[in-house]
Design a protein around this motif. Structure first.
Motif, PDB file in Angstrom:
ATOM      1  N   LYS A  49       0.657  -1.291   0.039  1.00 54.29           N
ATOM      2  CA  LYS A  49       0.121  -0.044   0.033  1.00 54.29           C
ATOM      3  C   LYS A  49       0.812   1.487  -0.029  1.00 54.29           C
ATOM      4  O   LYS A  49       1.755   1.338   0.795  1.00 54.29           O
ATOM      5  CB  LYS A  49      -0.777  -0.030   1.429  1.00 54.29           C
ATOM      6  N   TYR A  50       0.499   2.195  -0.901  1.00 56.13           N
ATOM      7  CA  TYR A  50       1.194   3.273  -0.877  1.00 56.13           C
ATOM      8  C   TYR A  50       0.395   4.647  -0.663  1.00 56.13           C
ATOM      9  O   TYR A  50      -0.842   4.456  -1.383  1.00 56.13           O
ATOM     10  CB  TYR A  50       1.880   3.880  -2.149  1.00 56.13           C
ATOM     11  N   LYS A  51       0.756   5.518   0.352  1.00 51.06           N
ATOM     12  CA  LYS A  51      -0.074   6.570   0.619  1.00 51.06           C
ATOM     13  C   LYS A  51       0.455   7.770   0.010  1.00 51.06           C
ATOM     14  O   LYS A  51       1.410   8.151   0.568  1.00 51.06           O
ATOM     15  CB  LYS A  51      -0.559   6.517   2.090  1.00 51.06           C
ATOM     16  N   PHE A  52      -0.170   8.563  -0.853  1.00 54.03           N
ATOM     17  CA  PHE A  52       0.185   9.588  -1.313  1.00 54.03           C
ATOM     18  C   PHE A  52      -0.385  10.994  -0.801  1.00 54.03           C
ATOM     19  O   PHE A  52      -1.612  10.922  -0.593  1.00 54.03           O
ATOM     20  CB  PHE A  52       0.384   9.820  -2.908  1.00 54.03           C
ATOM     21  N   HIS A  53       0.304  12.006  -0.449  1.00 52.49           N
ATOM     22  CA  HIS A  53      -0.418  13.325  -0.300  1.00 52.49           C
ATOM     23  C   HIS A  53       0.043  14.515  -1.217  1.00 52.49           C
ATOM     24  O   HIS A  53      -1.031  15.284  -1.606  1.00 52.49           O
ATOM     25  CB  HIS A  53      -0.078  13.903   1.279  1.00 52.49           C
ATOM     26  N   LEU A  54       1.202  14.500  -1.669  1.00 50.77           N
ATOM     27  CA  LEU A  54       1.484  15.528  -2.734  1.00 50.77           C
ATOM     28  C   LEU A  54       2.149  15.061  -3.651  1.00 50.77           C
ATOM     29  O   LEU A  54       2.101  15.578  -4.892  1.00 50.77           O
ATOM     30  CB  LEU A  54       2.668  16.223  -1.983  1.00 50.77           C
ATOM     31  N   VAL A  55       2.643  13.974  -3.714  1.00 48.60           N
ATOM     32  CA  VAL A  55       3.545  13.085  -4.919  1.00 48.60           C
ATOM     33  C   VAL A  55       2.427  12.671  -5.781  1.00 48.60           C
ATOM     34  O   VAL A  55       1.272  11.860  -5.295  1.00 48.60           O
ATOM     35  CB  VAL A  55       4.543  12.169  -4.170  1.00 48.60           C
ATOM     36  N   PRO A  56       2.353  12.869  -7.039  1.00 46.81           N
ATOM     37  CA  PRO A  56       1.503  12.104  -8.145  1.00 46.81           C
ATOM     38  C   PRO A  56       1.478  10.923  -7.686  1.00 46.81           C
ATOM     39  O   PRO A  56       2.477  10.109  -7.858  1.00 46.81           O
ATOM     40  CB  PRO A  56       2.425  12.777  -9.565  1.00 46.81           C
ATOM     41  N   SER A  57       0.350  10.097  -8.060  1.00 52.76           N
ATOM     42  CA  SER A  57       0.147   8.724  -8.001  1.00 52.76           C
ATOM     43  C   SER A  57       0.898   7.966  -9.189  1.00 52.76           C
ATOM     44  O   SER A  57       0.947   6.837  -8.961  1.00 52.76           O
ATOM     45  CB  SER A  57      -1.394   8.394  -7.748  1.00 52.76           C
ATOM     46  N   GLY A  58       1.432   8.688 -10.270  1.00 51.90           N
ATOM     47  CA  GLY A  58       1.847   7.840 -11.082  1.00 51.90           C
ATOM     48  C   GLY A  58       3.311   7.589 -11.006  1.00 51.90           C
ATOM     49  O   GLY A  58       4.221   6.966 -11.816  1.00 51.90           O
ATOM     50  N   VAL A  59       3.803   7.930  -9.571  1.00 51.97           N
ATOM     51  CA  VAL A  59       5.377   7.949  -9.390  1.00 51.97           C
ATOM     52  C   VAL A  59       6.138   6.442  -9.428  1.00 51.97           C
ATOM     53  O   VAL A  59       7.194   6.231  -9.388  1.00 51.97           O
ATOM     54  CB  VAL A  59       5.772   8.674  -8.118  1.00 51.97           C
ATOM     55  N   LEU A  60       4.853   5.678  -9.191  1.00 51.34           N
ATOM     56  CA  LEU A  60       5.560   3.994  -9.063  1.00 51.34           C
ATOM     57  C   LEU A  60       5.932   3.670 -10.404  1.00 51.34           C
ATOM     58  O   LEU A  60       6.669   2.439 -10.317  1.00 51.34           O
ATOM     59  CB  LEU A  60       4.256   3.435  -8.293  1.00 51.34           C
ATOM     60  N   TYR A  61       5.912   4.123 -11.416  1.00 51.15           N
ATOM     61  CA  TYR A  61       6.399   3.629 -12.637  1.00 51.15           C
ATOM     62  C   TYR A  61       7.580   4.401 -13.051  1.00 51.15           C
ATOM     63  O   TYR A  61       7.705   5.658 -12.701  1.00 51.15           O
ATOM     64  CB  TYR A  61       5.424   4.081 -13.864  1.00 51.15           C
TER      65      TYR A  61
END
Ligand code: GDP
Ligand code: IMO
Ligand code: MG
Length: 431
Positions: A49-61
């Motif tokens: 599980k990743y929880k983002f607040h400011l970082v765009p959710s596309g960063v996992l690629y």
């Protein structure tokens, strides 16, 4: 051009992050365009599980250009915590960049938000207490700091000279809280200037014009939701930015002529955290059942989310003001064990019986509105493994078709579980 905005089409927490993460695989650029660390965006990949607040959710690629746009407000501590954790978990952040024009949430913004909420009694908004309103107020009032201001000592000094005396007077005399010395603020700014330095992207003008010229695929990630929009939401029970698709243009610096698709993400039901009207809210055991099965507790604040039936009146309004071209319906699996489902098709004014099929934007009268429901049969089976439309139970297909009919735009993505893989993409906007 396939550029696509992912926008929440309810009161936030619709599952935008999951949809952004999913589509990011096919995009070249992902831009977060508004909001701050009030956002809590959850992505689940292979049980992680990743929880983002400011970082765009596309960063996992890998190698996707992820940009935090000028329309956002950045809380330095949260940014540091979030990026540190991601790096520790092995996420490559070399393509993450911040606009030098983004605004900064300063310590006193958080103080003011907290005190305002605590002192407001019955009038409280129920904010996330992340300093969002005070930061945006200062930005619009031209009393804020932008990221780029951290790197010009002379300018920073003169900005603080202009800002601090008034701010301190307010902190002391209006809010009765601690004040900040210029030295303290300079130290704070110096510390975070270094932390932000690898991410600040002063070349964004040529980068973005190159992206447009080369026809790269851009995915815009909204935070919050249309009903929390400062202009079109349930004011004053809203956030202080423009989540609507128009906000993607202003918040990214990429004009509306470059946007083709707007995906409205909606749950198969509705939730809301914080105060404000909510016509289809269920305060009974059905609401409790949705909350428990759906795990409806805030990602950012842990507060229980208020739950209710799907509201087609509200959704049609979101299609209109959000310019939605298609829907992504999430969390349909939460209804696996329901005998029947209700959809609100109109509002009835209990004072005079008047029926509203179009959303009345004057929220002062919402206390007199009750939902008019249509009832559909549940499917009473587990659809979380469905990979295609055909694999969905017939009653789930009927429910989705009815939503489409009522809302007036097609459903193109169906999410049947939190995992990236648990998604049926009927049409990919980038293909
Ligand atoms: P966001 O703020 O719109 O990105 O949404 P949140 O992350 O705050 O809340 C959505 C929650 O639902 C997260 O915990 C997701 O992991 C989860 N979720 C997303 N889609 C689905 C789905 O289709 N089914 C289930 N059961 N959970 C989902
Ligand atoms: P994501 O991006 C749900 C709500 C707060 C409050 C109101 C104002 O995860 O969908 P603020 O702190 O912005 O001044 O609070 O807006 N709110 C959200 N609700 N999801 C969010 O973000 C929210 N961000 C703010 O609960 O009612
Ligand atoms: Mg959320």
């Amino acid at each position: 051009m396939k550029n696509t905005v992912v926008v929440g089409a309810q009161w936030g927490d619709e599952g935008k992050a999951k949809i952004t993460d999913l589509l990011a695989e096919y995009a070249d650029v992902i831009i977060r365009y508004q909001g701050g660390c009030n956002a809590g965006h959850t992505v689940v990949v292979n049980n992680e599980k990743y929880k983002f607040h400011l970082v765009p959710s596309g960063v996992l690629y890998k190698n996707k250009f992820c940009f935090i746009g000028a329309g956002t407000v950045i809380h330095p501590e949260t940014f540091l915590e979030e990026t540190t954790e991601l790096i520790e978990r092995g996420v490559d952040l070399s393509s993450l960049k911040i606009s030098p024009l983004a605004s900064i949430t300063l310590p006193y913004h958080i103080d003011i938000d907290g005190i305002s909420e605590s002192n407001s009694g019955k009038n409280k908004i129920g904010t996330t207490k992340k300093g969002i309103g005070p930061t945006y107020s200062d930005k619009i009032g031209r009393y804020g700091l932008k990221i780029q201001d951290l790197y010009d000592e002379e300018l920073l000094n003169s900005r603080l000279d202009a800002i601090l005396p008034l701010k301190n007077k307010m902190l002391k005399e209006v809010f009765g809280t601690k004040t900040y010395t210029k030295e303290e603020m300079l130290q704070y700014c110096k510390k975070y200037a270094e932390i932000f330095r690898p991410y600040v992207y002063n070349e964004w003008v040529s980068k973005l014009s190159g992206i447009l010229k080369d026809d790269k695929k851009i995915l815009f990630e909204g935070a919050q939701g249309i009903m929390l929009d400062i202009d079109y939401g349930t004011y004053p029970f809203v956030t202080s930015s423009n989540p609507i698709a128009g906000g993607a243009a202003t918040g990214s610096g990429i004009g509306p002529t470059h946007i083709e698709n707007v995906i409205g993400v909606t749950k198969a039901y509705i939730t809301r955290v914080g105060e404000g009207p909510f016509v289809t809210e269920l305060t009974d055991e059905i609401g409790e059942k949705i909350r428990n099965i759906g795990g409806e507790f805030g990602t950012t604040t842990g507060r229980p989310r208020r739950c209710g039936w799907f509201d087609a009146v509200l959704s049609k309004y979101c299609v209109l003001v959000g310019g939605l071209t298609q829907m992504a319906i999430t969390k349909i699996d939460v209804f696996n064990d329901f005998d029947e489902l209700k959809i609100c098709i109109a509002y009835k004014d209990i004072r005079n019986g008047k029926i509203y099929k179009d959303y009345p934007t004057n929220i002062n009268m919402h206390k007199y509105l009750e939902p008019v429901y249509e009832t559909l049969k549940g499917w009473k089976s587990n659809l979380s493994d469905a990979k295609t439309w055909e694999e969905l139970p017939l009653n789930a297909q009927k429910y989705l078709k009815r939503l489409e009919e009522l809302v007036g735009i097609p459903v193109k993505i169906i999410s049947v579980g939190a995992e990236r893989e648990q998604t049926i993409i009927l049409e990919n906007p980038f293909k």
